[in-house]
Every structure is written in C-alpha cells, then in structure tokens.
Enzyme design. Structure first.
Site, short mmCIF file in Angstrom:
data_model
loop_
_atom_site.label_atom_id
_atom_site.label_comp_id
_atom_site.label_asym_id
_atom_site.label_seq_id
_atom_site.Cartn_x
_atom_site.Cartn_y
_atom_site.Cartn_z
N GLY B 32 -12.09 -32.87 -63.51
CA GLY B 32 -12.78 -33.76 -62.57
C GLY B 32 -13.30 -35.03 -63.19
N CYS B 240 3.70 -26.51 -34.49
CA CYS B 240 4.72 -27.52 -34.77
C CYS B 240 5.80 -27.44 -33.69
CB CYS B 240 5.32 -27.27 -36.15
SG CYS B 240 6.78 -28.27 -36.49
N CYS B 243 9.30 -26.26 -35.62
CA CYS B 243 9.48 -24.95 -36.24
C CYS B 243 8.48 -23.92 -35.72
CB CYS B 243 9.40 -25.05 -37.76
SG CYS B 243 7.73 -25.27 -38.38
N CYS B 265 5.26 -30.64 -38.28
CA CYS B 265 4.80 -30.44 -39.64
C CYS B 265 4.93 -31.75 -40.41
CB CYS B 265 5.65 -29.40 -40.37
SG CYS B 265 5.47 -27.75 -39.74
N CYS B 271 9.09 -27.47 -43.07
CA CYS B 271 9.54 -27.35 -41.68
C CYS B 271 11.04 -27.00 -41.65
CB CYS B 271 9.28 -28.67 -40.96
SG CYS B 271 9.36 -28.56 -39.16
#
Lengths: 256, 292
Positions: B32, B240, B243, B265, B271
């Site tokens: 970080g 979606c 899909c 997606c 997808c």
C-alpha cells in the site's frame, strides 16, 4: 498546582532579526491570557512557537500532558505533537478560511476532528456536529452547507465549534475577532466568554484590540519589538500602565 | 532485422527495468505504500496507461502470456493498442483468456474469474494519492501517510452520506491495506474491492504521478466505512442480457433513444466463456468461436 503550560526563555529569530525573545510565563488551568502589542511586535510568532507551528530557536514549552505530566513540546516527537494539536489543543485562526476546509460541509468540518481521533459512527458524529453548531448559534438546517455560503461571523463561529468539539484544554487564538464588524465582534466575544467559562478552558489570545482582552483575559502580557515589556492582571495593566509603550497603547484607544 | 529486433525486449532499456523492479520490490515489501520512481516518457499520452505499461514491461519475460483489459473488455482501443505494443516490442504471446494469461494489465476492472498464484495483475493508475482531493499539498499527504493520520478519508465518506444519504463513492473507493496504509485501488468499481484479497500479485503503476504501489498475495484489504453505514459492493440490479450471469459487474448499454437499455457483463472474456458453456441471457445468441 501544576501549570498547564510552562514557557521558559522562548526565542525565535528570523535570520538576524528578532521574532520574539526572552519570553517566559506560566499558564494555569482555567486561566485566559491575553497577548497585546502592535503589528510586528512578535505576538503571532510567539503564539505559533507555542502551538508547534514554528520551531523556536531556543527555550522550552512544557505542556501538562494527560499521561506523562509536563513535557517539552519542542523536543517531543512529531506524531505526539500532532496528536496534541488534534485533541488537547485548539487553534483559532484570524482568518476563518485558514482554519476551515472550504470544500467540506459545516458538519464535516466539525466532524473532522472527531474522525481524526477515531470516531467511526456517522450518526454520532453528525449529532455531535449539530450539537456544536447549536452551541455556537448556527441553525441546525445549515449543517450541510459549505462554509463558503456562510457570513464572516458564522465562519468564525464554525471554526470555533470545529476546534472545541474534541474538548481541548488549551485554545490558542490569533486575533479571533479581526476583520469582523463591531456587532458581530460583540456577539462572538460573548459566545467565547461563555464557552471558555463553561468548559473551564485555558486560552492564549493574541490581539491588538484592548477591548477583547479586557472582556476575555484574566492576565495580560504586553509585547514590543519581540520582548515582553509588561505583564500583570488585565485590569491592573490597562488601568495603571507602567511601561511607556503600554501607556501609549492604552491612550491610543479611540473613544466613541 | 525483425521488427522485434529493433527494440530492446519489452521496449524499456535494462537499466530502466532494473530501476522499476527495485521500486516494485520495495512496494511489495510495504503493502500500500507509494514508492516514487523515475517514470519514463512512453510512446502514448499520459492517462492511457503509461504507468501500467512501464510496470508490465519490467515484469514481462519472453515466456509470459499477456492480456490487456480496459473496463473489463479485451477489444477496446486502449486494450488493443497496449496489447499490440507488447506484441511488437516484446514478441510475447497474447491472449484474451484470463486463465491463460500470466501477466494481465488492466484499466478500471478486476477480471471476474478468480486469479491464481503466479499471475500478476497490473493496474493503470491516474491519481495514486487517495487524499489528494481533500489535501492538495504533497508534503502534507506524505506526512499523513507516515503518521497514519487517516481521519480525513472519512470526512470524504461523511460528505457523501450528508449529501446523498449513502456513501456515493462508486469507484476508486479507498481501502486500508494490512491495517496500515490507506490506498487508492485505482478507479475500479467498488464492486471489485472485495476481490483485492486474492492469490495473484497486484501491482499499481502511475506514470504521470511517478508512483508505484503493490498488494502482495493474500493481503488484507479493507474498504473504509462507518459503523452505521457499512461498505456495500453494489452493482446494477439486473442479470447480464447475453450470458444471464447475476453475479458479475455490468455495463449499461443504451439501445435507442426511447429509453431502451441492456445490461451486459463488462468482462467480455468471462461473458464469452459462460456463453460457450451454454449459459444464455434474454438477448444472447449461442456462442460460436469464429464470431467475435
């Protein structure tokens, strides 16, 4: 009784010029001290040295910390000093814009210090912020307005609320009433006097306005050319000035 | 001379890669923490992934398989141009399949499919400093990071709730890594934040701001929130359309000027692989390999 703040021989030089020098005093809990003097007399330099914004060239500033008793704030580590300035200290700037975040709502401004010391409950933070806005006479429905939508007097009161919300023990004020018109000044002074007495705060107030110290300060320190020329109880210094400069200062006040 | 032969492997010279690798190692050692590095001019504008490209260049080996996504898609301008860049300058194999890639450079998304140990995810970062819009001074933000003074980050979240009634920050949602540094996860949707505790190595490169930071595998990544307003990795409330997946991050596609819209997606590879397995949404057609 241990003093809350013990200042010994503090000096600050700007190159060869004197910022302030040979300053020493004790401040006891609950006491309000005024520092007066003309522009350039070293008042603000001294205040910034005491509050840790400037590094004094010599001397000690001992603060009575909650855990370790008297401790020199000049030599203490930076995290410790910054922690003090978030919790036990407060600093009220002359220009409210210096002490506020102008892009953040009034509630956020007051809440910042709470969040800085670990508050993580939105509802609590907000209710405390609203409570403090009430204490400085700002309406609750202004809590989500930005300080830029506030008048000068309201900004200054917001700055005071933001500083006092964590229950500090020592407040530094640099010309808290500067730039405000007289009626707003009077209201602000009234408010400050109430808060200081009610919370038992100690405060150091730098000003060139003798009326402000007469109203707020228990003790007075008069500065000239970086040195303290006279100290004493406020009424004593103002009613019976000994030093030539103090006499000049007192007699310069305009009468209406 | 072949086209690849005109460049040093992966465009950058070896000294530059060495410098970037040192920054990467330091970044991995302090999760970080933003490590400054001497960012180079790259043959693309700032904001197009100059930081990510430099990190990818320093990580790639001739045996790697490279994948680039932009908002989850393999076929957008940014993704295509960066993929071609490394095809030309490094000659590495490229793929659109998440599981086949060893290095994945991404802009604004984490692939839906879980990444595995040994994979590297490289983020393109525009503004690495999470505190930037609250505190403009770099000297001050550095001090705040070093002293762990992160109260200000919550002021931003407070403002969100005060103004919108909920935490309205939907992307670049600040996280705390391993209980120490607050980090900007680059502008990924907050839906992806929980996925950052993953098995792959995550590297972040900011070219213009000259910072590199990293999240090593299995690091703790906590999204900041309030006790009474907990973190919510929200997404559009639809399946979606192609899909039928109801657990993926969706793009909203405007279909006409009469309010018609479709949610698909954002991860095109995921997808497509679902359709190849036979999942079909309301507007999907069965998947064929030759139809893109």
């Amino acid at each position: 009784m241990t003093p809350l703040l013990k200042v010994r021989d503090v000096a600050k030089y700007y190159g060869g010029r004197i910022g302030c020098t040979d300053v020493a005093f004790d401040l006891y809990p609950g006491e309000v001290m005024g520092i007066v003097g003309e522009s350039g007399s070293g008042k603000s330099t001294l205040l910034n040295c005491l509050a840790g914004h400037l590094d004094p060239d010599s001397g000690e500033v001992l603060f009575d910390t909650r855990t370790e008793g008297l401790k020199d704030t000049v030599t203490m580590s930076e995290p410790e000093r910054r922690m003090l300035s978030r919790t036990d200290w407060a600093f009220v700037h002359q220009n409210a814009r210096d002490g506020l975040r102008m892009g953040v709502s009034a509630g956020g401004n007051v809440g910042e210090r709470l969040m800085a010391v670990g508050a993580r409950h939105y509802g609590d933070i907000r209710s405390q912020a609203i409570d403090w806005l009430g204490r400085v006479e700002i309406d609750e429905d202004r809590v989500d307005d930005r300080p830029s939508a506030f008048s000068g007097g309201m900004q200054q009161r917001l700055q005071i609320a933001r500083n006092l919300v964590t229950g500090p023990r020592l407040v530094f004020m640099d010309e808290p009433t500067g730039g405000l018109d007289v009626s707003v000044q009077a209201r602000l002074l009234d408010l400050l006097r109430g808060l200081v007495r009610q919370m038992g705060l100690s405060a150091i107030i730098v000003t060139h306005d003798l009326a402000v110290v007469r109203l707020l300060a228990d003790r007075l320190m008069v500065m000239k050319s970086g040195r303290v020329v006279e100290t004493g109880l406020t009424d004593q210094v103002l009613d019976d000035p000994q030093h030539a400069y103090t006499q000049l200062l007192v007699s310069s006040v305009l009468q209406v | 001379m072949t086209e690849t032969g005109q460049y040093n492997f992966a465009y950058l010279d070896e000294q530059t890669k060495r410098m970037i690798r040192r920054a990467l190692l330091k970044a991995l050692a302090i999760p970080g923490y933003q490590v400054p590095f001497a960012s180079r001019e790259m043959p693309m504008p700032y904001g197009w992934g100059t930081g990510g490209v430099q990190v990818s260049a320093a990580c790639l080996t001739p045996d790697d398989t490279f994948k680039v996504i932009d908002q989850g898609a393999d076929d957008t301008t940014n993704a295509v141009s960066i993929r071609k860049f490394f095809e030309t300058t490094a000659g590495v194999a490229v793929t659109e399949h998440t599981d086949a890639a060893s290095v994945i450079q991404t802009r604004h998304r984490i692939p839906e499919q879980d990444l595995t140990e040994g994979q590297i995810l490289v983020y393109q970062v525009p503004i690495p400093e999470p505190l930037r819009f609250l505190e403009p001074r770099e000297t001050e933000t550095r001090k705040m990071h070093s002293l762990e003074e992160y109260g200000l980050m919550h002021v931003k979240l407070y403002e969100d709730i005060a103004r919108h009634g909920h935490i309205a920050t939907a992307y670049a949602y600040p996280v705390k890594v391993e209980g120490r540094y607050v980090m900007d996860p680059s502008p990924i949707p907050k839906f992806d934040n929980p996925k950052m505790e993953m098995a792959a190595i995550q590297l972040f490169g900011a070219g213009r701001e000259q910072r590199i930071y990293a999240v090593p595998p299995y690091c703790q990544v906590v999204s900041l929130d309030f006790e009474d307003h907990p973190f919510d990795p929200s997404k559009a409330d639809h399946p979606c359309a192609l899909c039928g997946a109801d657990h993926t991050y969706l793009d909203e596609v405007i279909m006409d000027d009469a309010g018609g819209r479709m949610f698909v997606c954002s991860d095109t590879d995921y997808c497509a692989s679902r359709r190849a397995q036979g999942h079909l949404g309301t507007e999907g057609v069965p998947f064929k390999e030759d139809v893109a």
